[in-house]
Design a protein around this motif. Structure first.
Motif, PDB file in Angstrom:
ATOM      1  N   GLN A  24       0.810  -1.218   0.000  1.00 36.24           N
ATOM      2  CA  GLN A  24       0.000   0.000   0.000  1.00 36.24           C
ATOM      3  C   GLN A  24       0.849   1.277   0.000  1.00 36.24           C
ATOM      4  OE1 GLN A  24      -3.238  -1.349   3.009  1.00 36.24           O
ATOM      5  NE2 GLN A  24      -4.266   0.087   1.631  1.00 36.24           N
TER       6      GLN A  24
ATOM      7  N   CYS B 291      -7.588  -1.005   0.861  1.00 32.25           N
ATOM      8  CA  CYS B 291      -7.453  -2.379   0.365  1.00 32.25           C
ATOM      9  C   CYS B 291      -8.750  -3.154   0.601  1.00 32.25           C
ATOM     10  CB  CYS B 291      -6.290  -3.095   1.055  1.00 32.25           C
ATOM     11  SG  CYS B 291      -6.610  -3.566   2.779  1.00 32.25           S
ATOM     12  N   ASP B 292      -8.802  -4.359   0.069  1.00 38.17           N
ATOM     13  CA  ASP B 292      -9.950  -5.245   0.280  1.00 38.17           C
ATOM     14  C   ASP B 292      -9.779  -5.980   1.610  1.00 38.17           C
ATOM     15  OD1 ASP B 292     -12.380  -6.383  -0.282  1.00 38.17           O
ATOM     16  OD2 ASP B 292     -11.753  -7.345  -2.144  1.00 38.17           O
TER      17      ASP B 292
ATOM     18  N   SER C 287     -18.598  -4.085  -0.298  1.00 36.19           N
ATOM     19  CA  SER C 287     -17.408  -3.543  -0.956  1.00 36.19           C
ATOM     20  C   SER C 287     -16.880  -2.302  -0.240  1.00 36.19           C
ATOM     21  CB  SER C 287     -17.735  -3.187  -2.407  1.00 36.19           C
ATOM     22  OG  SER C 287     -16.646  -2.499  -3.000  1.00 36.19           O
TER      23      SER C 287
ATOM     24  N   PHE D 223     -14.815  -0.221  -1.782  1.00 39.03           N
ATOM     25  CA  PHE D 223     -14.245   0.591  -2.852  1.00 39.03           C
ATOM     26  C   PHE D 223     -15.222   1.642  -3.392  1.00 39.03           C
ATOM     27  CE2 PHE D 223     -11.875  -3.536  -3.514  1.00 39.03           C
ATOM     28  CZ  PHE D 223     -10.763  -3.108  -2.793  1.00 39.03           C
TER      29      PHE D 223
ATOM     30  N   GLU E 186     -13.006   6.370  -7.700  1.00 34.93           N
ATOM     31  CA  GLU E 186     -11.807   7.169  -7.443  1.00 34.93           C
ATOM     32  C   GLU E 186     -11.956   8.623  -7.874  1.00 34.93           C
ATOM     33  OE1 GLU E 186      -8.479   5.071  -9.096  1.00 34.93           O
ATOM     34  OE2 GLU E 186      -8.534   3.510  -7.556  1.00 34.93           O
TER      35      GLU E 186
ATOM     36  N   LYS F 125     -21.615   0.518   0.461  1.00 34.41           N
ATOM     37  CA  LYS F 125     -20.171   0.427   0.680  1.00 34.41           C
ATOM     38  C   LYS F 125     -19.854   0.611   2.163  1.00 34.41           C
ATOM     39  CE  LYS F 125     -19.570   0.510  -3.850  1.00 34.41           C
ATOM     40  NZ  LYS F 125     -19.040   1.683  -4.564  1.00 34.41           N
TER      41      LYS F 125
ATOM     42  N   CYS G 134      -8.446  -1.368   6.694  1.00 33.78           N
ATOM     43  CA  CYS G 134      -8.240  -1.414   5.239  1.00 33.78           C
ATOM     44  C   CYS G 134      -7.453  -0.197   4.757  1.00 33.78           C
ATOM     45  CB  CYS G 134      -9.584  -1.446   4.513  1.00 33.78           C
ATOM     46  SG  CYS G 134     -10.482  -3.005   4.656  1.00 33.78           S
TER      47      CYS G 134
ATOM     48  N   ASN H 126      -7.876   2.802  -4.815  1.00 38.48           N
ATOM     49  CA  ASN H 126      -8.390   1.487  -4.453  1.00 38.48           C
ATOM     50  C   ASN H 126      -7.325   0.438  -4.729  1.00 38.48           C
ATOM     51  OD1 ASN H 126     -11.069   2.196  -3.663  1.00 38.48           O
ATOM     52  ND2 ASN H 126     -11.651   2.398  -5.820  1.00 38.48           N
ATOM     53  N   ASN H 127      -7.048  -0.392  -3.735  1.00 38.90           N
ATOM     54  CA  ASN H 127      -6.116  -1.515  -3.898  1.00 38.90           C
ATOM     55  C   ASN H 127      -6.918  -2.794  -3.704  1.00 38.90           C
ATOM     56  OD1 ASN H 127      -4.151  -3.600  -3.380  1.00 38.90           O
ATOM     57  ND2 ASN H 127      -2.644  -1.989  -3.034  1.00 38.90           N
ATOM     58  N   THR H 128      -7.106  -3.563  -4.771  1.00 40.04           N
ATOM     59  CA  THR H 128      -8.034  -4.691  -4.743  1.00 40.04           C
ATOM     60  C   THR H 128      -7.486  -5.941  -4.056  1.00 40.04           C
ATOM     61  OG1 THR H 128      -7.320  -5.344  -6.961  1.00 40.04           O
ATOM     62  CG2 THR H 128      -9.256  -3.910  -6.796  1.00 40.04           C
ATOM     63  N   ASN H 129      -6.260  -5.887  -3.551  1.00 39.64           N
ATOM     64  CA  ASN H 129      -5.709  -7.016  -2.803  1.00 39.64           C
ATOM     65  C   ASN H 129      -6.330  -7.105  -1.412  1.00 39.64           C
ATOM     66  OD1 ASN H 129      -3.448  -8.048  -4.596  1.00 39.64           O
ATOM     67  ND2 ASN H 129      -2.887  -5.886  -4.437  1.00 39.64           N
TER      68      ASN H 129
END
Length: 289
Positions: A104, A116-117, A135, A137, A140, A155, A161, A199-202
């Motif tokens: 991150q 992150c997720d 979610s 996220f 952006e 959301k 996170c 947004n970091n989808t990991n």
């Protein structure tokens, strides 16, 4: 900024049984330049004993005891004690992935906030709770608006996170008058002061779901949500920002309609809308015969 210091703030109250696993996930980080501020909020259990075991193990862990005033007070205390350029909030019953900081921080080269997720899991079975996932996220480009209007029903962001630059939160604190949804108010105010959001989808956050949590008290959560929405209205009124005041007002109206209108009134409103159109349809059918 090369190798910035990350300040991790861990408020603790009567959850010593989870603290070892939480702090182990901090110690396991592949990124080494961090400090972990453990804030004992007057906990009656053996939190101090567990925490001091970790401070003896690694000097990057820092322990503080304070009079019990709630999680918001403990987080604010931790923010004041923090020395890092980056901030990570971490509740003592939650866990972070070992690569979280390393990955991150890459986002924060060009952004102010990285989200992150997460993985929601049952405290007893450790199983994934699909029904508790929403979610984290936001768009952006429109995140400042969406974090107000979409919160909880579309959301939601568990606090661990998020990794963010401390400088954008220097004038912010958690509202100690709120019993819940204080995180929502904090994120709204933080995002309002942010230029770049990522947004970091990991999946870097593991979110423990406990049956005894206040989150399972529906009436308490609903009244807290309403109070938090009023807090945001006051905040944007003070900022003299009509646009975002109206967004927070729309959210307040949504919550009032959802939580405060009695069921029988909702039924009457539905019937008033439905019956006239039904009668008209029946009349049309009759005339066509």
């Amino acid at each position: 900024m090369e190798n910035p210091l990350i300040s991790i703030i861990v408020p603790c109250y009567n959850q010593a049984q989870y603290l070892d696993e939480c702090l182990q996930s901090v110690l396991d980080q592949t990124y080494p330049n961090w400090e972990c501020i453990i804030v004992n909020d007057g906990s009656p259990d053996n939190t101090e004993e567990v925490a001091k075991k970790w401070t003896a193990k690694d000097s990057r862990f820092r322990y503080f005891y304070k009079e019990n005033k709630g999680v918001n007070s403990a987080r604010n205390f931790g923010l004041k004690q923090s020395k890092g350029e980056m901030i990570q909030l971490l509740d003592c019953d939650d866990i972070i992935s070992k690569d979280k900081f390393h990955e991150q921080l890459k986002d924060l080269v060009d952004h102010d906030v990285s989200v992150c997720d997460y993985f929601p899991f049952n405290d007893l079975t450790r199983e994934y709770l699909k029904g508790r996932y929403i979610s984290p996220f936001f768009n952006e480009s429109f995140f400042k608006k969406e974090v107000i209007l979409d919160w909880e029903f579309k959301k939601i962001i568990p606090c661990h996170c998020v990794l963010f630059k401390k400088k954008i939160a220097d004038q912010l604190s958690f509202d100690e008058n709120l019993v819940n949804h204080e995180d929502w108010v904090f994120w709204v105010q933080l995002f309002y002061n942010v230029d770049q959001y990522k947004n970091n989808t990991n999946v870097f956050a593991l979110y423990r779901i406990r049956e005894a949590s206040n989150c399972n008290n529906a009436k308490l959560m609903q009244s807290g949500f309403l109070k938090a929405s009023k807090t945001l209205m006051k905040y944007f009124k003070f900022k003299n920002d009509k646009e975002y005041y109206n967004y927070s007002k729309l959210k307040n109206i949504e919550l009032r309609n959802k939580y405060l209108i009695p069921f029988d009134v909702k039924v009457k409103r539905f019937l008033l809308l439905f019956i006239p159109s039904f009668i008209i349809r029946q009349k049309d059918k009759f005339l066509k015969k």
